[in-house]
Design an enzyme around this catalytic site. Structure first.
Site, PDB file in Angstrom:
ATOM      1  N   GLU A  23      -1.758   9.687   6.811  1.00  0.00           N
ATOM      2  CA  GLU A  23      -2.516   8.496   7.224  1.00  0.00           C
ATOM      3  C   GLU A  23      -1.603   7.292   7.350  1.00  0.00           C
ATOM      4  O   GLU A  23      -0.812   7.011   6.444  1.00  0.00           O
ATOM      5  CB  GLU A  23      -3.534   8.128   6.134  1.00  0.00           C
ATOM      6  N   HIS A  77     -15.474   2.791   3.743  1.00  0.00           N
ATOM      7  CA  HIS A  77     -14.505   3.879   3.607  1.00  0.00           C
ATOM      8  C   HIS A  77     -15.075   5.247   3.932  1.00  0.00           C
ATOM      9  O   HIS A  77     -14.487   6.269   3.620  1.00  0.00           O
ATOM     10  CB  HIS A  77     -13.846   3.859   2.220  1.00  0.00           C
ATOM     11  N   LYS A 136      -3.898  -1.923  -5.518  1.00  0.00           N
ATOM     12  CA  LYS A 136      -4.521  -0.599  -5.414  1.00  0.00           C
ATOM     13  C   LYS A 136      -4.248   0.240  -6.652  1.00  0.00           C
ATOM     14  O   LYS A 136      -3.164   0.167  -7.214  1.00  0.00           O
ATOM     15  CB  LYS A 136      -3.949   0.168  -4.204  1.00  0.00           C
ATOM     16  N   HIS A 144      -6.866   2.691  11.663  1.00  0.00           N
ATOM     17  CA  HIS A 144      -6.541   3.847  10.837  1.00  0.00           C
ATOM     18  C   HIS A 144      -6.131   4.962  11.801  1.00  0.00           C
ATOM     19  O   HIS A 144      -6.967   5.472  12.544  1.00  0.00           O
ATOM     20  CB  HIS A 144      -7.765   4.245  10.013  1.00  0.00           C
ATOM     21  N   LYS A 173      -0.374   7.387  -5.532  1.00  0.00           N
ATOM     22  CA  LYS A 173       0.139   6.442  -4.530  1.00  0.00           C
ATOM     23  C   LYS A 173       1.546   5.943  -4.855  1.00  0.00           C
ATOM     24  O   LYS A 173       2.347   5.732  -3.939  1.00  0.00           O
ATOM     25  CB  LYS A 173      -0.799   5.237  -4.428  1.00  0.00           C
ATOM     26  N   ARG A 209      -5.118  18.652   2.858  1.00  0.00           N
ATOM     27  CA  ARG A 209      -6.223  19.575   3.120  1.00  0.00           C
ATOM     28  C   ARG A 209      -6.537  19.552   4.608  1.00  0.00           C
ATOM     29  O   ARG A 209      -6.018  18.716   5.345  1.00  0.00           O
ATOM     30  CB  ARG A 209      -7.466  19.102   2.363  1.00  0.00           C
ATOM     31  N   GLY A 226      -9.116   6.758  -0.711  1.00  0.00           N
ATOM     32  CA  GLY A 226     -10.316   6.486   0.070  1.00  0.00           C
ATOM     33  C   GLY A 226     -10.942   5.149  -0.259  1.00  0.00           C
ATOM     34  O   GLY A 226     -12.148   4.988  -0.169  1.00  0.00           O
ATOM     35  N   GLY A 227     -10.104   4.158  -0.663  1.00  0.00           N
ATOM     36  CA  GLY A 227     -10.613   2.801  -0.837  1.00  0.00           C
ATOM     37  C   GLY A 227     -11.150   2.491  -2.220  1.00  0.00           C
ATOM     38  O   GLY A 227     -11.520   1.361  -2.499  1.00  0.00           O
TER      39      GLY A 227
HETATM   40  C1  MV4 Z   1      -4.816  -1.184   3.134  1.00  0.00           C
HETATM   41  C2  MV4 Z   1      -5.390  -2.085   4.048  1.00  0.00           C
HETATM   42  C3  MV4 Z   1      -4.659  -3.181   4.402  1.00  0.00           C
HETATM   43  N1  MV4 Z   1      -3.435  -3.369   3.873  1.00  0.00           N
HETATM   44  N2  MV4 Z   1      -3.591  -1.411   2.646  1.00  0.00           N
HETATM   45  C4  MV4 Z   1      -8.625   1.622   2.617  1.00  0.00           C
HETATM   46  C5  MV4 Z   1      -8.712   3.047   2.210  1.00  0.00           C
HETATM   47  C6  MV4 Z   1      -7.373   3.450   1.732  1.00  0.00           C
HETATM   48  N3  MV4 Z   1      -7.009   4.718   2.299  1.00  0.00           N
HETATM   49  C7  MV4 Z   1      -6.462   2.350   2.156  1.00  0.00           C
HETATM   50  N4  MV4 Z   1      -7.247   1.313   2.731  1.00  0.00           N
HETATM   51  C8  MV4 Z   1      -6.692   0.195   3.208  1.00  0.00           C
HETATM   52  N5  MV4 Z   1      -5.444  -0.077   2.751  1.00  0.00           N
HETATM   53  C9  MV4 Z   1      -2.930  -2.485   3.009  1.00  0.00           C
HETATM   54  N6  MV4 Z   1      -1.724  -2.706   2.491  1.00  0.00           N
HETATM   55  C10 MV4 Z   1      -6.661  -1.814   4.548  1.00  0.00           C
HETATM   56  C11 MV4 Z   1      -7.324  -0.686   4.121  1.00  0.00           C
HETATM   57  C12 MV4 Z   1      -8.622  -0.519   4.670  1.00  0.00           C
HETATM   58  C13 MV4 Z   1      -8.912   0.540   5.514  1.00  0.00           C
HETATM   59  C14 MV4 Z   1      -7.962   1.495   5.848  1.00  0.00           C
HETATM   60  C15 MV4 Z   1      -8.271   2.543   6.665  1.00  0.00           C
HETATM   61  C16 MV4 Z   1      -9.540   2.621   7.211  1.00  0.00           C
HETATM   62  C17 MV4 Z   1     -10.504   1.708   6.888  1.00  0.00           C
HETATM   63  C18 MV4 Z   1     -10.201   0.656   6.047  1.00  0.00           C
HETATM   64  C19 MV4 Z   1     -11.191  -0.269   5.746  1.00  0.00           C
HETATM   65  C20 MV4 Z   1     -10.886  -1.288   4.898  1.00  0.00           C
HETATM   66  C21 MV4 Z   1      -9.609  -1.412   4.350  1.00  0.00           C
END
Ligand code: MV4
Length: 665
Positions: A277, A237, A160, A210, A118, A294, A166-167
């Site tokens: 994403e 997630h 993070k 998302h 990341k 992928r 993937g969370g």
């Molecule tokens: C975030 C966010 C809010 N703010 N980053 C969750 C999985 C990972 N790919 C990144 N994620 C998130 N990052 C910031 N700065 C909220 C999430 C997030 C989320 C993102 C996509 C789809 C579902 C989610 C569910 C909870 C939190």
């Protein structure tokens, strides 16, 4: 350019089948790899050739780079498709393929590497002008630096793991007082999970959507995007519903996000299929999150709206061909939706559910990408997603309604599934309006398991009538050649059968009274229903219940009846006369009356038993059932093992009857 003649698919389940479908259509020879748990799996049967790569656990089979490369060499494969998961985003695997002179159907090692981190990917994206969430992604990981940066960013704040995805390894901070602690915990989690404690900090976007952009690049410098997918409906997630296009997308925003995604791909010299994403906030601003290097699970919705076969395009660019598509060639038609059918129990906190598949009956109203079949098994060793159901419509609501209809005609009997949960979610007002964000499931269902409420009595009435009919058919089949019209006829007056249904914790006694052929009065306590059985085939019945016509898909597993009704599924087990196993060869052959866990066997070979003696205890439907001897005799053989699962009709033990005594006439 290199022609691909033989493709090894380094995966299993639905995605292995999906990839082979296109490869076969192109005349490419396909090779499957499989673990011991998958020796008879659909992906193995579908392939032209298959290679065993090890025992069931993934780190002894599907994750073994050397075994897979060897399998490719042994079968003359000139290319390997990794699917998703497993080795699909493993830079070492991409490199091992290159070293063995095998085409890896995926991006070059470097792109996988950069996007797998990341901090590195975010720095590369910022340099390329791709919008990112404001935050800190520096090398200096000293506590005081991280805390100072956190204060600059402010709350709400996301901490993070740089190596996460993937969370996993993510923490939300609402109060700056808790930042130091959150950093400590996140770092230790990240070290444990990924062997790398590096962190990044970001402003938290509240209730984002998302939204991800599908990109494609060839090895000649051409990069395009194929529009977006909205995957906001997720549970912990795990994506549940995906769609294309995003309900709130505008042509202007798509142009901006598409351009940003193409820049992201170009910045890492991307080749092949990739997904960028983004989080899309309530004000319409978007931020890069990560890039998946992928083919994704949800790629079919993009295929449905663009008309492009993404696997075919992957094989094309992997062969060194030009994309052959310009950005202007990509048009979006209508709306597509995908739901993921998981073998899990929503009522039990979505715990994975495994075991034999008694019936898999997909609907022909939908595209179905699945990797299971009737008579197969859902293994506990792998992901619980067993099928994807995909619909397309002229409008979003048409795709959505078609999905509900398709699910109502879909049955998977054996393991529990999220089918009913999907149907329920597709009809929630927020989803219907296209307003679901990443908070949708938590807001509508809470955090734990999901209770869709008690079944209507009509559901039990349907079960009882089908059960009644099946037994009667079986009985007459054994007896005489009776005109089917006469099956429900009795010269002793009204016919009545009684079923005692266990459905989870509760049992209820249901009476089925035959009014005239195919017409029944069903009652249980205060409740009652009039049921007409309009038609019945091997797995489907049409009934009229209190004047309303209902279709039911069923599977008759002895005493247990599986039913899929239009919006709800139920499994009932008839406990009536459980100890009186009339259908077991003369009473000496003791079989499991239903599928369950054989808790105890209370007798040994050679033991004398009398009619009514307790022989074994079976746990099924959350209840314990005693299995009693029906005859006097001697236990000859014990055929089952206590502590193990046992299928309906499996032999438990055999009793040799005492010599019949001569009766005085
Ligand atoms: C975030 C966010 C809010 N703010 N980053 C969750 C999985 C990972 N790919 C990144 N994620 C998130 N990052 C910031 N700065 C909220 C999430 C997030 C989320 C993102 C996509 C789809 C579902 C989610 C569910 C909870 C939190």
């Amino acid at each position: 350019m290199t022609r691909i003649n033989t493709l090894l698919v380094a995966n299993r389940g639905e995605i292995a089948c999906r990839v082979m479908r296109t490869a076969k259509a192109q005349g490419i020879r396909t090779i499957a790899v499989y673990s011991d748990a998958d020796a008879n799996a659909p992906h193995v049967k579908m392939a032209d050739d298959a290679v065993r790569i090890g025992p069931a656990p993934v780190n002894e089979s599907y994750l073994l780079i050397d075994k897979i490369i060897q399998a490719a060499k042994d079968t003359g494969a000139d290319a390997v498709h990794p699917g998703y998961g497993f080795l699909s985003e493993n830079a070492a695997f991409s490199k091992a393929c290159a070293d063995a002179d095998i085409i890896f159907v995926g991006p070059p090692e470097k792109a996988i590497d950069v996007m797998g981190d990341k901090a590195r990917s975010k720095r590369a994206m910022i340099a390329a002008g791709v919008p990112c969430v404001p935050g800190y992604q520096g090398d200096d990981q000293a506590d005081d630096i991280l805390i100072a940066e956190a204060k600059k960013i402010g709350v709400p704040l996301m901490v993070k793991a740089a190596a996460g995805g993937g969370g996993r390894g993510m923490r939300l901070v609402h109060d700056l007082e808790n930042v130091a602690n959150a950093i400590k915990l996140a770092r230790s989690e990240a070290e444990n999970a990924f062997g790398n404690g590096e962190l990044i900090l970001e402003k938290a976007i509240i209730k984002p959507r998302h939204v991800e952009i599908q990109v494609f690049a060839d090895s000649h410098g051409n990069t395009i995007h194929l529009g977006e997918r909205d995957c906001s409906v997720q549970r912990r997630h795990q994506k549940v519903i995906e769609e294309a296009p995003c309900p709130v997308m505008t042509p202007a925003l798509r142009k901006q996000m598409g351009a940003a995604a193409v820049e992201a791909a170009k910045a890492v010299d991307y080749i092949g299929a990739g997904t960028v994403e983004f989080l899309l906030d309530q004000s319409g601003s978007f931020y890069f999150l990560e890039m998946n290097t992928r083919l994704q699970v949800e790629h079919p919705v993009t295929e449905e709206v663009t008309g492009v076969d993404l696997v075919a395009l992957q094989l094309k660019v992997a062969s060194g061909d030009l994309l052959g598509l310009e950005q202007e060639d990509i048009t979006l038609t209508g709306h597509a939706m995908e739901v993921r059918l998981y073998a899990e129990d929503p009522a039990d906190d979505f715990l994975p559910s495994t075991g034999p598949v008694h019936l898999w009956k997909p609907s022909d109203l939908s595209r179905v990408d699945s990797g299971i079949e009737t008579g197969g098994e859902v293994s506990p060793f792998y992901d619980s997603m067993v099928a994807k159901i995909i619909t397309h419509g002229a409008t979003r609501d048409e795709a959505r309604r078609r999905m509900i209809k398709a699910l109502s005609e879909t049955a998977l009997f054996g393991p529990k599934t999220n089918r009913d949960f999907l149907i329920d979610a597709l009809d929630k007002p927020d989803f219907v309006k296209g307003e679901a964000t990443t908070a949708f499931i938590a807001e509508n269902y809470g955090e734990g398991g999901v209770d869709l409420g008690a079944h209507d009595f009509a559901a039990y009435a349907i079960a009882a009538v089908i059960h009644h009919k099946l037994r009667q058919q079986a009985a007459h089949h054994l007896a005489l050649n009776v005109n089917p019209e006469m099956l429900d006829w009795s010269n002793t007056g009204a016919l009545e059968t009684v079923a005692q249904y266990a459905d989870g914790e509760d049992a209820q006694t249901i009476h089925v009274h035959v009014d005239k052929p195919s017409h029944y009065r069903v009652r249980s306590g205060e409740e009652g229903a009039q049921v007409e059985l309009i038609s019945i085939t091997a797995d489907h019945a049409k009934l009229r219940v209190d004047g309303r016509t209902v279709d039911a898909i069923y599977y008759d597993d002895h005493r247990t009846l599986y039913l899929a009704l239009p919006t709800r599924s139920l499994t009932v087990t008839d406990l009536t006369g459980l100890s009186a196993m009339e259908d077991a060869g003369g009473g000496g052959t003791v079989v499991a009356p239903m599928h369950g866990l054989l808790l105890e066997i209370l007798v040994e070979a050679g033991a004398r038993v009398a009619k009514g003696d307790k022989l074994a205890v079976l746990e099924a439907m959350k209840m314990q059932h005693e299995i009693l001897a029906e005859i006097d005799g001697t236990v000859e053989t014990i055929a089952a093992t206590a502590g193990k699962q046992i299928a309906a009709d499996d032999l438990i033990l055999e009793i040799v009857a005492d010599e019949a005594e001569e009766t005085e006439s």
